[in-house]
Motif scaffolding. Structure first.
Motif, mmCIF file in Angstrom:
data_model
loop_
_atom_site.group_PDB
_atom_site.id
_atom_site.type_symbol
_atom_site.label_atom_id
_atom_site.label_comp_id
_atom_site.label_asym_id
_atom_site.label_seq_id
_atom_site.Cartn_x
_atom_site.Cartn_y
_atom_site.Cartn_z
ATOM 1 N N ALA A 165 -73.899 45.235 55.730
ATOM 2 C CA ALA A 165 -73.104 46.431 55.469
ATOM 3 C C ALA A 165 -73.007 47.144 56.813
ATOM 4 N N VAL A 166 -73.882 47.208 57.417
ATOM 5 C CA VAL A 166 -74.075 47.794 58.761
ATOM 6 C C VAL A 166 -72.906 47.027 59.812
ATOM 7 N N GLY A 167 -72.681 45.727 59.570
ATOM 8 C CA GLY A 167 -72.001 45.026 60.566
ATOM 9 C C GLY A 167 -70.595 45.368 60.134
ATOM 10 N N PHE A 168 -70.389 45.284 58.857
ATOM 11 C CA PHE A 168 -69.133 45.504 58.326
ATOM 12 C C PHE A 168 -68.611 46.961 58.788
ATOM 13 N N ALA A 169 -69.415 48.035 58.590
ATOM 14 C CA ALA A 169 -69.089 49.261 59.002
ATOM 15 C C ALA A 169 -68.649 49.207 60.502
ATOM 16 N N PHE A 170 -69.372 48.450 61.148
ATOM 17 C CA PHE A 170 -68.758 48.699 62.641
ATOM 18 C C PHE A 170 -67.610 47.704 62.869
ATOM 19 N N SER A 171 -67.307 46.730 62.115
ATOM 20 C CA SER A 171 -66.007 45.946 62.231
ATOM 21 C C SER A 171 -65.095 46.993 61.911
ATOM 22 N N THR A 172 -65.276 48.074 61.258
ATOM 23 C CA THR A 172 -64.036 48.943 60.892
ATOM 24 C C THR A 172 -63.903 49.809 62.017
ATOM 25 N N VAL A 173 -64.897 50.152 62.948
ATOM 26 C CA VAL A 173 -64.633 50.998 63.975
ATOM 27 C C VAL A 173 -64.287 50.489 65.404
ATOM 28 N N ALA A 174 -64.774 49.047 65.672
ATOM 29 C CA ALA A 174 -64.518 48.318 66.574
ATOM 30 C C ALA A 174 -63.008 47.826 66.624
ATOM 31 N N ARG A 175 -62.217 47.949 68.054
ATOM 32 C CA ARG A 175 -61.054 47.461 68.083
ATOM 33 C C ARG A 175 -60.829 46.118 68.678
ATOM 34 N N MET A 207 -74.014 41.099 64.097
ATOM 35 C CA MET A 207 -73.031 40.724 64.961
ATOM 36 C C MET A 207 -71.837 40.122 64.524
ATOM 37 N N MET A 208 -72.626 39.049 63.445
ATOM 38 C CA MET A 208 -71.678 38.120 62.893
ATOM 39 C C MET A 208 -70.446 39.096 61.934
ATOM 40 N N THR A 209 -71.071 40.043 61.144
ATOM 41 C CA THR A 209 -70.414 40.702 60.326
ATOM 42 C C THR A 209 -69.482 41.556 61.026
ATOM 43 N N ALA A 210 -69.855 42.159 62.071
ATOM 44 C CA ALA A 210 -69.293 43.077 62.997
ATOM 45 C C ALA A 210 -67.971 42.490 63.496
ATOM 46 N N MET A 211 -67.932 41.284 63.865
ATOM 47 C CA MET A 211 -66.844 40.603 64.346
ATOM 48 C C MET A 211 -65.914 39.880 63.282
ATOM 49 N N ALA A 212 -66.434 40.067 62.220
ATOM 50 C CA ALA A 212 -65.442 39.405 61.073
ATOM 51 C C ALA A 212 -64.115 40.145 60.933
ATOM 52 N N MET A 213 -64.087 41.443 60.984
ATOM 53 C CA MET A 213 -62.816 42.242 61.108
ATOM 54 C C MET A 213 -61.975 42.321 62.235
ATOM 55 N N THR A 214 -62.899 42.435 63.205
ATOM 56 C CA THR A 214 -62.268 42.388 64.466
ATOM 57 C C THR A 214 -61.569 41.070 64.934
ATOM 58 N N ARG A 215 -62.147 39.754 64.536
ATOM 59 C CA ARG A 215 -61.620 38.617 64.619
ATOM 60 C C ARG A 215 -60.288 38.525 64.084
ATOM 61 N N GLU A 216 -60.148 39.061 62.754
ATOM 62 C CA GLU A 216 -58.821 38.999 62.152
ATOM 63 C C GLU A 216 -57.660 39.766 62.858
ATOM 64 N N ARG A 217 -58.206 41.072 63.454
ATOM 65 C CA ARG A 217 -57.227 41.749 64.235
ATOM 66 C C ARG A 217 -56.813 41.195 65.540
ATOM 67 N N ASP A 218 -57.787 40.328 66.230
ATOM 68 C CA ASP A 218 -57.537 39.737 67.531
ATOM 69 C C ASP A 218 -56.722 38.620 66.969
ATOM 70 N N ARG A 219 -56.875 37.829 65.999
ATOM 71 C CA ARG A 219 -55.920 36.728 65.791
ATOM 72 C C ARG A 219 -54.799 36.940 64.994
ATOM 73 N N GLY A 220 -54.550 38.504 64.820
ATOM 74 C CA GLY A 220 -53.163 38.761 64.321
ATOM 75 C C GLY A 220 -52.971 38.517 62.711
ATOM 76 N N THR A 221 -54.018 38.184 62.216
ATOM 77 C CA THR A 221 -54.150 37.962 60.533
ATOM 78 C C THR A 221 -54.440 39.000 59.756
ATOM 79 N N LEU A 222 -55.013 40.423 60.566
ATOM 80 C CA LEU A 222 -55.405 41.546 59.717
ATOM 81 C C LEU A 222 -54.182 42.125 58.895
ATOM 82 N N GLU A 223 -53.053 42.039 59.487
ATOM 83 C CA GLU A 223 -51.954 42.584 58.773
ATOM 84 C C GLU A 223 -51.570 41.742 57.357
#
Length: 368
Positions: A269-279, A190-206
């Protein structure tokens, strides 16, 4: 009201992942609980240790199989039986004395031993209960006529049951070691899956995508901080296991630490893979739940693994938690070494490789 109602249906149609979870989770629960979960495992792998190949021993082995709880794989030596039992490849070892037939025909009462892998009391308990009547009925069709006078009572032989690795049948010995993997799976994914989506929600992914950071560097940078968190969780659970529940540590702590590291990296690694799928972070949590449910039900943590049908066991073998639970229980309760856990460690490593490749491919698509 109708306008709001229409808007909600439009959002559900657009959020296909959430809609699939709403349909998929109940179906998954129904299938797993209805078909895969079985608290009364049968046809458990068993080997025989005996140099006596007489008809009386064959009748004894057939009687053991007739109970429905045992599946005799063949005869092995003492050392091989010990190795198979420690590695978890068999559940029971039936030891028949080499002079069993001779002593029985002399009117003596020889002893037959059954060694059970009791790390999971729920798996071994029903089978051992089914053996209680074995001395009375196993040779009933063989010791008749003149041989009936040789029977030293209603039970021509003695059955001695030895519960290995957990002789008192303590549930904590089975649950607490497996709980290490369950906690790591539930929290780290859960923590890793939310790592990338957190960046997207905060607008820092770009900003991250604009940097020269490569996909592998991004993955390692997101995973490594949680490795330390995972080890902290493991340390807490192991300390509680020893201080509160008195769970033994018979194997190498260094070996166990290495296996924990391998499992933590695979889980992250599973969490990171989920973070690339979830929006969104909500979708990350939904994917985590969908992954966690079969892990906890099919890994052998809650229910006996060998009690499941073949297709459920095949699915369980694909999950890293299944192999990690075996490794932890084997090292802590059986004193297993590297040779005993190498197969399960290889399965986790293969899972990590596949998930890492998928995560990298998905991350490159995100870059595009």
């Amino acid at each position: 009201m109708l306008a709001v109602l229409r808007k909600e249906f439009v959002q559900l149609r657009r959020d296909r992942l959430t809609f699939a979870m709403m349909i998929g989770v109940p179906i998954l629960q129904l299938v797993l609980f209805g078909y895969a979960i079985n608290a009364d495992p049968r046809h458990l792998p068993t080997v025989v240790v005996s140099s006596d190949r007489g008809p009386l021993v064959r009748s004894l082995v057939r009687s053991v199989e007739t109970t429905g709880y045992f599946r005799v794989l063949g005869a092995v030596s003492d050392g091989e039986a010990e190795r198979l039992l420690r590695a978890g490849q068999v559940q029971f070892v039936l030891v028949v004395p080499s002079d069993f037939s001779t002593r029985l025909l002399r009117g003596e009462r020889p002893a037959v031993a059954v060694y059970a892998d009791a790390t999971d009391p729920a798996a071994a308990g029903p089978a051992l209960s089914a053996l209680q009547a074995l001395p009375r009925v196993a040779l009933a069709h063989d010791l008749h006529g003149p041989l009936a006078t040789l029977r030293p009572g209603p039970e021509p032989f003695e059955l001695r049951v030895h519960r290995r690795y957990n002789p008192e049948g303590l549930t904590a010995y089975n649950v607490v070691p497996g709980l290490v993997g369950v906690i790591l799976t539930m929290t780290l994914v859960m923590m890793t899956a939310m790592a990338m989506t957190r960046e997207r929600d905060r607008g820092t992914l770009e900003n991250l995508l604009a940097t020269p950071v490569r996909p592998v560097e991004m993955m390692l940078g997101k995973i490594l901080p949680y490795v330390l968190i995972g080890y902290l969780q493991v340390l807490i659970v192991f300390s509680a296991a020893r201080l509160l529940f008195d769970v033994p540590m018979l194997g190498s702590f260094a070996l166990l630490s290495a296996m924990v590291l391998l499992f933590i990296v695979a889980t992250l690694a599973v969490g990171f893979a989920f973070s690339t799928v979830a929006r969104s972070q909500m979708q990350s949590m939904q994917l985590t739940l969908f992954y966690f449910l079969p892990n906890i039900l099919l890994s052998g943590f809650m229910f006996p693994f060998r009690g499941m049908p073949g297709w459920a066991q095949a699915l369980g073998e694909l999950l890293p938690l299944t192999h990690f639970v075996r490794i932890v229980r084997a090292v802590m309760l059986k004193g297993a070494g590297w040779a005993d856990v190498a197969a399960d460690a290889g399965a986790i490593a293969a899972f990590l490789l596949v998930v890492a490749v998928v995560a990298m491919a998905r991350y490159r698509q995100t870059l595009d």
